[in-house]
Scaffold this motif. Structure first.
Motif, PDB file in Angstrom:
ATOM      1  N   ASN A 129       0.792  -1.229   0.000  1.00 34.15           N
ATOM      2  CA  ASN A 129       0.000   0.000   0.000  1.00 34.15           C
ATOM      3  C   ASN A 129       0.821   1.275   0.000  1.00 34.15           C
ATOM      4  N   GLY A 130       2.155   1.183   0.058  1.00 35.18           N
ATOM      5  CA  GLY A 130       2.978   2.380   0.151  1.00 35.18           C
ATOM      6  C   GLY A 130       3.238   2.712   1.602  1.00 35.18           C
ATOM      7  N   GLU A 131       2.197   3.029   2.341  1.00 37.68           N
ATOM      8  CA  GLU A 131       2.295   3.252   3.785  1.00 37.68           C
ATOM      9  C   GLU A 131       0.896   3.167   4.361  1.00 37.68           C
ATOM     10  N   GLY A 132       0.743   2.302   5.352  1.00 43.22           N
ATOM     11  CA  GLY A 132      -0.567   2.157   5.978  1.00 43.22           C
ATOM     12  C   GLY A 132      -1.542   1.427   5.076  1.00 43.22           C
ATOM     13  N   GLY A 133      -2.826   1.594   5.327  1.00 40.20           N
ATOM     14  CA  GLY A 133      -3.856   0.935   4.537  1.00 40.20           C
ATOM     15  C   GLY A 133      -4.574  -0.118   5.350  1.00 40.20           C
ATOM     16  N   TRP A 134      -5.765  -0.487   4.890  1.00 41.84           N
ATOM     17  CA  TRP A 134      -6.595  -1.443   5.639  1.00 41.84           C
ATOM     18  C   TRP A 134      -6.233  -2.885   5.369  1.00 41.84           C
ATOM     19  N   PHE A 135      -5.581  -3.173   4.238  1.00 42.70           N
ATOM     20  CA  PHE A 135      -5.250  -4.550   3.866  1.00 42.70           C
ATOM     21  C   PHE A 135      -3.832  -4.866   4.325  1.00 42.70           C
ATOM     22  N   ASP A 136      -3.679  -5.857   5.226  1.00 45.27           N
ATOM     23  CA  ASP A 136      -2.407  -6.096   5.901  1.00 45.27           C
ATOM     24  C   ASP A 136      -2.034  -7.581   5.881  1.00 45.27           C
ATOM     25  N   PRO A 137      -1.498  -8.089   4.750  1.00 42.23           N
ATOM     26  CA  PRO A 137      -1.053  -9.484   4.714  1.00 42.23           C
ATOM     27  C   PRO A 137       0.294  -9.654   5.421  1.00 42.23           C
ATOM     28  N   SER A 138       0.516 -10.834   6.000  1.00 36.05           N
ATOM     29  CA  SER A 138       1.749 -11.086   6.743  1.00 36.05           C
ATOM     30  C   SER A 138       2.195 -12.528   6.551  1.00 36.05           C
ATOM     31  N   LEU A 139       3.499 -12.749   6.767  1.00 34.39           N
ATOM     32  CA  LEU A 139       4.099 -14.081   6.785  1.00 34.39           C
ATOM     33  C   LEU A 139       4.710 -14.310   8.157  1.00 34.39           C
ATOM     34  N   TYR A 140       4.679 -15.588   8.620  1.00 33.71           N
ATOM     35  CA  TYR A 140       5.126 -15.883   9.974  1.00 33.71           C
ATOM     36  C   TYR A 140       6.020 -17.122   9.976  1.00 33.71           C
ATOM     37  N   LEU A 141       7.000 -17.121  10.871  1.00 33.84           N
ATOM     38  CA  LEU A 141       7.822 -18.289  11.171  1.00 33.84           C
ATOM     39  C   LEU A 141       7.940 -18.400  12.685  1.00 33.84           C
ATOM     40  N   GLY A 142       7.982 -19.648  13.170  1.00 31.98           N
ATOM     41  CA  GLY A 142       8.131 -19.803  14.602  1.00 31.98           C
ATOM     42  C   GLY A 142       8.129 -21.261  15.005  1.00 31.98           C
ATOM     43  N   LYS A 168      -4.753  -9.325   7.885  1.00 33.69           N
ATOM     44  CA  LYS A 168      -5.578  -8.564   8.809  1.00 33.69           C
ATOM     45  C   LYS A 168      -6.301  -7.478   8.025  1.00 33.69           C
ATOM     46  N   ILE A 169      -7.556  -7.314   8.336  1.00 34.41           N
ATOM     47  CA  ILE A 169      -8.367  -6.248   7.753  1.00 34.41           C
ATOM     48  C   ILE A 169      -8.593  -5.213   8.855  1.00 34.41           C
ATOM     49  N   TRP A 170      -7.994  -4.023   8.677  1.00 43.59           N
ATOM     50  CA  TRP A 170      -8.095  -2.982   9.698  1.00 43.59           C
ATOM     51  C   TRP A 170      -9.350  -2.147   9.469  1.00 43.59           C
ATOM     52  N   PHE A 171     -10.278  -2.222  10.430  1.00 42.94           N
ATOM     53  CA  PHE A 171     -11.508  -1.438  10.340  1.00 42.94           C
ATOM     54  C   PHE A 171     -11.286   0.001  10.782  1.00 42.94           C
ATOM     55  N   THR A 172     -10.422   0.178  11.762  1.00 45.65           N
ATOM     56  CA  THR A 172     -10.011   1.505  12.215  1.00 45.65           C
ATOM     57  C   THR A 172      -8.516   1.422  12.467  1.00 45.65           C
ATOM     58  N   GLU A 173      -7.950   2.485  13.067  1.00 48.05           N
ATOM     59  CA  GLU A 173      -6.529   2.451  13.380  1.00 48.05           C
ATOM     60  C   GLU A 173      -6.202   1.417  14.444  1.00 48.05           C
ATOM     61  N   ASN A 174      -7.191   1.007  15.223  1.00 44.52           N
ATOM     62  CA  ASN A 174      -6.922   0.100  16.336  1.00 44.52           C
ATOM     63  C   ASN A 174      -7.498  -1.304  16.181  1.00 44.52           C
ATOM     64  N   PHE A 175      -8.497  -1.485  15.337  1.00 36.40           N
ATOM     65  CA  PHE A 175      -9.259  -2.718  15.382  1.00 36.40           C
ATOM     66  C   PHE A 175      -9.167  -3.477  14.065  1.00 36.40           C
ATOM     67  N   ASN A 176      -8.993  -4.805  14.125  1.00 36.51           N
ATOM     68  CA  ASN A 176      -8.853  -5.592  12.903  1.00 36.51           C
ATOM     69  C   ASN A 176      -9.517  -6.946  13.036  1.00 36.51           C
ATOM     70  N   LEU A 177      -9.833  -7.506  11.879  1.00 38.21           N
ATOM     71  CA  LEU A 177     -10.233  -8.911  11.749  1.00 38.21           C
ATOM     72  C   LEU A 177      -9.067  -9.643  11.121  1.00 38.21           C
TER      73      LEU A 177
END
Length: 467
Positions: A129-142, A168-177
């Motif tokens: 998204n460049g910076e920020g945005g509601w769509f937040d894909p991630s990769l994890y190792l552990g 993660k889908i950010w609905f606001t600056e604090n809350f996500n699904l």
């Protein structure tokens, strides 16, 4: 299909009761709760105590076969706590529980399942998204530890290496699904490899906003007073687009050119400095008008529409050239001049610009201060114009390009400016009216990286000196 329906219903129930800042340096902590589904079927290898054929030997066969293979506990069965550490990286720990009623294609009776995991995640949100945005894909190792109850009612724990992908889908600056699929690899021969899918709601927190203006204290230049994002959290009380700390009149709507103060009469003088704020005037009289231009404000002028001296209360004495300067005070009584120049004419911007245009034709011998002969005609013309302004003082400035040392350029520019001064004094211009100064390469007007630019920088410039 009933399990999948329960999975969605549980997710939506959590969403309905949740409250809604993206996890970053401002809100480094996050807590997520949700439901999880465990699937042992598409792992590509039969697991301990499951009959042959009950597990697919193709990885990841029937990955989305929710009805036949997924084990879902339709209640809150997953919790995660994580912290943002910078550069898109998040470290976290999670715990989950489940009841297994389907091991591959084998039906079982509510076997217990527990897991504790630690992981490092990398967010791709800013890359996408460049910076920020509601769509937040991630990769994890552990890695982690998982306890399965087997058919003998023994709960067996095994370490696992984990890899996951989620969004993660950010609905606001604090809350996500959040949605995540994690593969847990067990290295034992009686393998309990499996997939774990999670739907969760998360809230990011930890940012401090003392003044409640929506800008966190670490980014807020005025953390104790509510302000605006465009001023980094500082206020603009009068709404004039100038923050209060830079506004000379913070409670009155004003103009940027006057540091936020108004100019009611539009005379170019801000009201706090204007002695006549409702009547257009001039700066010389503190913003008050001078209709006859005699330097006496109208309220003190007995002849406000006819120029005259102050000692005569603003009424005129003899002024044969009509320039507003009494003959007794006029240094040029037969030539129209200005009050500021004691009755003598002042060099206008246009005249000065023409003199500097002429100066472009003043040439010197290479690396010397001696004038070329072709410059004499130009300088003679300049001298004749200077004669028309008998009490105007001029500064002759010498400039060079950047080639050569600073000291050499300073010396050469000084000498060249002095050569022009010497020539003009030789043409009858009083020495007291001329000064010369070299600035070397200090004041370029063009780039020194090209021949054309250096040519512009090698110049002699004329400016006006104060008396």
């Amino acid at each position: 299909m009933k399990h999948f329906s329960r999975f969605l219903v549980a997710s939506l129930l959590i969403l309905a009761v949740g409250s809604v800042n993206a996890q970053d340096e401002n809100n480094p902590w996050s807590v997520s709760v949700g439901v999880n589904a465990v699937d042992t079927y598409p792992t590509g290898e039969a697991a301990y105590d499951i009959p042959s054929g009950m597990i697919s030997d193709e990885f990841p066969n029937e990955f989305y076969n929710v009805e036949d293979h997924w084990n879902i506990l339709p209640s809150v069965s997953y919790i995660n706590v994580s912290r943002y550490v910078g550069n898109g990286l998040v470290v976290g720990v999670s715990g989950s529980l489940n009841r297994i009623d389907q091991r591959g294609d084998q039906s079982v009776n509510d076997l217990q399942y527990y897991a504790a995991d630690a992981e490092v995640g990398y967010s791709l949100r800013d890359l996408i998204n460049g910076e920020g945005g509601w769509f937040d894909p991630s990769l994890y190792l552990g890695g982690g530890y998982t306890w399965f109850e087997n058919l003998n009612s023994d709960v067996v724990g095994d370490p696992t290496a984990n890899a996951a992908a989620g969004v993660k889908i950010w609905f606001t600056e604090n809350f996500n699904l959040g949605l995540q699929s994690k593969y847990k690899h067990n290295f034992r021969t009686d393998s309990r490899k499996h997939f774990q899918h999670v739907a969760s709601l998360g809230i990011a927190f930890g940012g401090k906003d003392t003044d409640g203006d929506g800008i966190y204290d670490r980014d807020d230049e005025c953390p104790e007073v509510a302000g605006l994002p465009e001023f980094n959290g500082c206020p603009d009380t009068d709404g004039d687009g100038i923050q209060d700390s830079k506004d000379a009149c913070p409670t009155v709507f004003g103009l940027a050119e006057f540091d936020g103060c108004p100019d009611t009469d539009g005379d170019g003088i801000p009201d706090p400095k204007d002695a006549c704020p409702t009547v257009a005037g001039i700066a010389a009289l503190g913003g008050c008008p001078d209709a006859d231009g005699d330097g006496i404000k109208d309220s003190d002028d007995e002849c406000p529409n006819e120029a005259g001296p102050r000692e005569n209360n603003g009424c005129p004495y003899a002024d044969r050239d009509g320039d507003g300067v009494l003959d007794k005070d006029d240094e040029c009584p037969d030539v129209v001049g200005t009050v500021a120049n004691n009755g003598c004419p002042e060099v206008s911007v246009e005249v000065l610009a023409q003199l500097n245009t002429d100066f472009k034709n003043v040439l010197f011998d290479y690396n010397k201060a001696s004038l070329r002969k072709e410059s004499f005609e130009t300088l003679d013309r300049v001298a004749s114009v200077m004669m028309e302004y008998p009490n105007t003082r001029f500064l002759i400035e010498g400039h060079t390009d950047s080639r050569g040392s600073d000291s050499y350029n300073k010396k050469l520019s000084n000498e060249r400016a002095a050569s022009v001064r010497t020539y003009l004094t030789g043409k009858g211009i009083p020495a007291a009216r001329l000064e010369s100064q070299g600035f070397g390469e200090e004041r370029p007007i063009a780039t020194n990286n090209t021949a054309a630019g250096r040519q512009q920088n090698r110049r002699v410039v004329l400016s006006i000196l104060d008396k």
